[in-house]
Design an enzyme around this catalytic site. Structure first.
Site, PDB file in Angstrom:
ATOM      1  N   ASP A   1      16.091  10.170  -8.307  1.00 14.54           N
ATOM      2  CA  ASP A   1      15.758  11.198  -9.619  1.00 14.54           C
ATOM      3  C   ASP A   1      14.757  11.122  -9.441  1.00 14.54           C
ATOM      4  OD1 ASP A   1      16.037  11.507 -12.004  1.00 14.54           O
ATOM      5  OD2 ASP A   1      17.652   9.911 -12.561  1.00 14.54           O
TER       6      ASP A   1
ATOM      7  N   GLU B   1      18.295  18.413 -14.147  1.00 16.65           N
ATOM      8  CA  GLU B   1      19.050  18.473 -15.946  1.00 16.65           C
ATOM      9  C   GLU B   1      18.135  19.449 -16.891  1.00 16.65           C
ATOM     10  OE1 GLU B   1      17.580  15.985 -17.865  1.00 16.65           O
ATOM     11  OE2 GLU B   1      18.528  15.015 -18.657  1.00 16.65           O
TER      12      GLU B   1
ATOM     13  N   HIS C   1      22.911   7.873 -18.372  1.00 16.52           N
ATOM     14  CA  HIS C   1      22.170   6.536 -18.787  1.00 16.52           C
ATOM     15  C   HIS C   1      21.691   6.815 -20.118  1.00 16.52           C
ATOM     16  CE1 HIS C   1      19.561   9.644 -16.544  1.00 16.52           C
ATOM     17  NE2 HIS C   1      18.883   8.597 -17.878  1.00 16.52           N
ATOM     18  N   ASP C   2      22.668   8.287 -21.009  1.00 16.09           N
ATOM     19  CA  ASP C   2      21.944   8.657 -21.887  1.00 16.09           C
ATOM     20  C   ASP C   2      22.587   9.407 -23.400  1.00 16.09           C
ATOM     21  OD1 ASP C   2      19.137   8.994 -21.047  1.00 16.09           O
ATOM     22  OD2 ASP C   2      19.850  11.177 -19.873  1.00 16.09           O
TER      23      ASP C   2
HETATM   24  O1  TEU Z   1      16.727  13.019 -19.881  1.00 15.35           O
HETATM   25  C1  TEU Z   1      16.308  14.034 -20.939  1.00 15.35           C
HETATM   26  C2  TEU Z   1      17.295  14.147 -22.238  1.00 15.35           C
HETATM   27  O2  TEU Z   1      17.980  16.221 -22.578  1.00 15.35           O
HETATM   28  C3  TEU Z   1      17.016  13.106 -22.782  1.00 15.35           C
HETATM   29  O3  TEU Z   1      15.983  12.819 -24.407  1.00 15.35           O
HETATM   30  C4  TEU Z   1      18.657  13.497 -23.851  1.00 15.35           C
HETATM   31  O4  TEU Z   1      18.689  14.403 -24.908  1.00 15.35           O
HETATM   32  C5  TEU Z   1      18.868  12.493 -24.634  1.00 15.35           C
HETATM   33  O5  TEU Z   1      18.704  11.463 -24.222  1.00 15.35           O
HETATM   34  C6  TEU Z   1      20.589  12.121 -25.510  1.00 15.35           C
HETATM   35  O6  TEU Z   1      20.778  11.227 -26.110  1.00 15.35           O
HETATM   36  C7  TEU Z   1      16.005  12.805 -19.414  1.00 15.35           C
HETATM   37  C8  TEU Z   1      16.682  11.259 -19.422  1.00 15.35           C
HETATM   38  O7  TEU Z   1      18.114  11.013 -18.557  1.00 15.35           O
HETATM   39  C9  TEU Z   1      16.498  10.654 -19.828  1.00 15.35           C
HETATM   40  O8  TEU Z   1      16.995   9.511 -19.727  1.00 15.35           O
HETATM   41  C10 TEU Z   1      14.938  10.299 -20.259  1.00 15.35           C
HETATM   42  O9  TEU Z   1      14.526   9.856 -21.428  1.00 15.35           O
HETATM   43  C11 TEU Z   1      14.143  11.756 -20.297  1.00 15.35           C
HETATM   44  O10 TEU Z   1      14.194  12.188 -19.641  1.00 15.35           O
HETATM   45  C12 TEU Z   1      13.034  11.845 -20.187  1.00 15.35           C
HETATM   46  O11 TEU Z   1      12.503  12.036 -18.964  1.00 15.35           O
END
Ligand code: TEU
Length: 553
Positions: free
Chosen positions: A98, A255, A328-329
């Site tokens: 990542d 992403e 994970h989000d």
């Molecule tokens: O996530 C980007 C992102 O779009 C998220 O902020 C999303 O909108 C949110 O999690 C939805 O609830 C990436 C990573 O996957 C995330 O873990 C990080 O916090 C973020 O970027 C910042 O690097």
């Protein structure tokens, strides 16, 4: 359509902090992953995507990197990493790292220099602006609540941070920054990694006028038009591809918030040489109401189907899709799109069948293979995620009913996906002998890997069956996709076919019996190949959450 390993491979995503703790300090680590490589391999997985494991102060659990070439000591350092890579390659597993290149940590040396003075050589590695009438330079809001600008006392200017204030945005306009980034990517390619997942890559080119967003109440529109898809995005991605990526046999998946059907193909069009795949969020934000994530609405099945159908059509000639239902989000997929109580097993298997019978590269998030569910901690202090806490504080400041808001947190928090993996029914679900950094979901005594290993009809063994089927039948990877019933609110039915074979997939996304007689599916000329319910169904009807994979004669 060109055939490649990364189109055919099935990816398993690991959030290392929550995967397996080998030391007893409560934090998952690389030796814990090494310990489970045979397990991952046994699922039929080909590729592992590891969430960030670099040196980081962990303001956003590794998405704030302070040294892009160092592996965090919390996770075991570089020695552990080398062993992991070696152990993976020996087993024929590929590793996707990542990379967080839109922003660094404020504890990165570049930022430490940058903030020192206006004429520091690293000043332009980040975006610095004077205040506007004693206010931030514009009205942009961070993804995690509050202004996206923070005033820094040393030079009395503001720096941009689209995420937390410890995640300053890197200035890709500066050729020196791009050179540093190319150098980092090259470093990992030379180490032998097999690909990259590029965090929020859609945000790297900014509108340098930094205008106010005219849509302060429509965050999605602000993101799409102001933060993402800047005028130089494709130039930068193309340059990265030409100068580094194209020289290695690796896969890339970008992403991105703000990536949609209008612009998605441009990122992955094989004639353009930028990225191989993207993660869009059209299905993942499908339950966001007008007020966003903390204003949820019910998932509409017709809309859900339309997302998959539209994207398949968009990418089928020149691009390639990413198929995922969780990471994970987001909340756990079985709690969001399935039924995590009465029909837990059936719906988790149905979602597995959906994932593994769509066109695109399939990404499985850790724990989904056993149907891990959302968690509901009794108090906000049990939560860790910066986004959750930001939203909580915002609601608190607005004077909202916090008992009600806690219920929203239960439904929406990113920590739902971050609870430790449930390996067995011993203390902490076998995740750690110490005190886990985030509490284990209490249902670990019934939902865990060991119990499902011993049950031939478990969700886990259904994943194995579906993955094996997909790999043995390339029509599931490359074949045409056609949705049969776009408007139906309960059933998702589609065909996958090529010149030689044709399959019908019938998924009942409801708690009630559904009939299919009116649909002219020609079921009589098909045979049932895989079903998620063992007992035979003599009638032409689908039981709650029943999933059938049928092959036409
Ligand atoms: O996530 C980007 C992102 O779009 C998220 O902020 C999303 O909108 C949110 O999690 C939805 O609830 C990436 C990573 O996957 C995330 O873990 C990080 O916090 C973020 O970027 C910042 O690097």
């Amino acid at each position: 359509m060109k055939k490649t390993w990364w189109k055919e491979g099935v990816v398993y995503q690991i959030y290392p902090r929550s995967f397996k703790d080998s030391t007893g300090n409560g934090i998952g680590d690389i030796y814990g992953i090494i310990d489970k490589l045979d397990y991952i391999k046994s699922l039929g997985i080909d590729i592992i995507w590891l969430c960030p494991i670099y040196e980081s102060p962990n303001d956003d659990n590794g998405y704030d990197i302070s040294d892009y070439k160092a592996i965090s000591e919390d996770f075991g350092g570089s020695e552990a990493f080398d062993k992991l890579l070696d152990g993976m390659h020996k087993r024929g597993l590929k590793l996707v790292m990542d990379l967080v290149l839109n922003h660094s940590s404020d504890e990165h040396d570049w930022f430490k220099e940058s903030r020192k003075s206006k004429d520091n050589p690293y000043r332009d590695y980040y975006f610095w602006k004077p205040s506007k009438n004693d206010n931030p330079p514009n009205n942009w809001v961070s993804f995690f609540s509050g202004s996206a600008w923070k005033r820094d006392a040393i030079t009395d200017e503001y720096f941009l941070h689209l995420f937390t204030k410890k995640q300053p945005d890197l200035n890709w306009e500066n050729p020196k920054v791009r050179k540093e980034i190319h150098n980092i990517v090259e470093y990992w390619c030379k180490k032998g990694v097999d690909g990259f997942r590029m965090d929020v890559i859609s945000l790297i080119s900014k509108n340098l006028d930094f205008p106010d967003s005219p849509y302060p109440d429509d965050y999605g529109k602000t993101i799409k038009n102001y933060y993402a898809n800047g005028s130089k995005i494709h130039q930068y991605l193309h340059q990265l591809n030409r100068e580094v990526l194209s020289r290695y046999d690796i896969m890339t998946v970008g992403e991105g918030p703000g990536i949609d059907l209008d612009n998605g193909l441009d990122y992955v069009n094989e004639d353009r040489n930028e990225l191989n795949m993207i993660f869009h969020f059209d299905h993942m934000f499908i339950d966001n109401g007008p007020g966003g994530k903390y204003d949820p609405i019910d998932v509409s099945l017709p809309k859900f189907k339309k997302v998959f159908s539209d994207w398949d059509k968009k990418l089928k000639d020149k691009g390639w899709g990413s198929i995922f239902l969780g990471n994970h989000d987001f909340s756990r997929m079985v709690s969001r799109f399935g039924n995590d109580s009465t029909y837990h097993t059936e719906s988790a298997k149905l979602l597995a069948m959906l994932l593994l019978t769509l066109r695109g590269t399939v990404y499985i998030y850790q724990g989904d293979e056993i149907g891990m569910t959302n968690v509901a901690y009794p108090k906000i202090e049990d939560y860790n995620d910066v986004e959750t806490l930001g939203s909580w504080n915002e609601a608190l400041a607005k004077g909202e009913d916090m008992t009600e808001f806690l219920k929203l947190v239960h439904r929406q928090s990113r920590d739902n996906a971050r609870t430790p993996v449930q390996w067995n029914s011993t203390k902490n679900g076998g995740f750690s002998l110490g005190n886990p950094w985030l509490k284990v979901n209490e249902n670990y005594s019934s939902i865990n890997v060991e119990a499902q290993e011993n049950d031939k009809n478990s969700i886990l063994n259904f994943y194995r069956k579906m993955i094996a089927f997909r790999k043995a039948n390339k029509v599931m990877v490359y074949g045409d996709y056609e949705c049969i019933n776009p408007e139906d609110t309960n059933l998702f039915i589609y065909k996958r076919s090529n010149e030689k074979e044709s399959y019908l997939i019938i998924l009942n996304f409801s708690n009630t019996i559904q009939t299919v007689d009116h649909l002219n599916l020609d079921i009589e000329h098909s045979k049932l190949v895989i079903s998620n319910i063992e007992t035979l169904n003599p009638k032409n009807e689908l039981r709650p959450w029943e999933a059938q994979l049928r092959q036409y004669n």
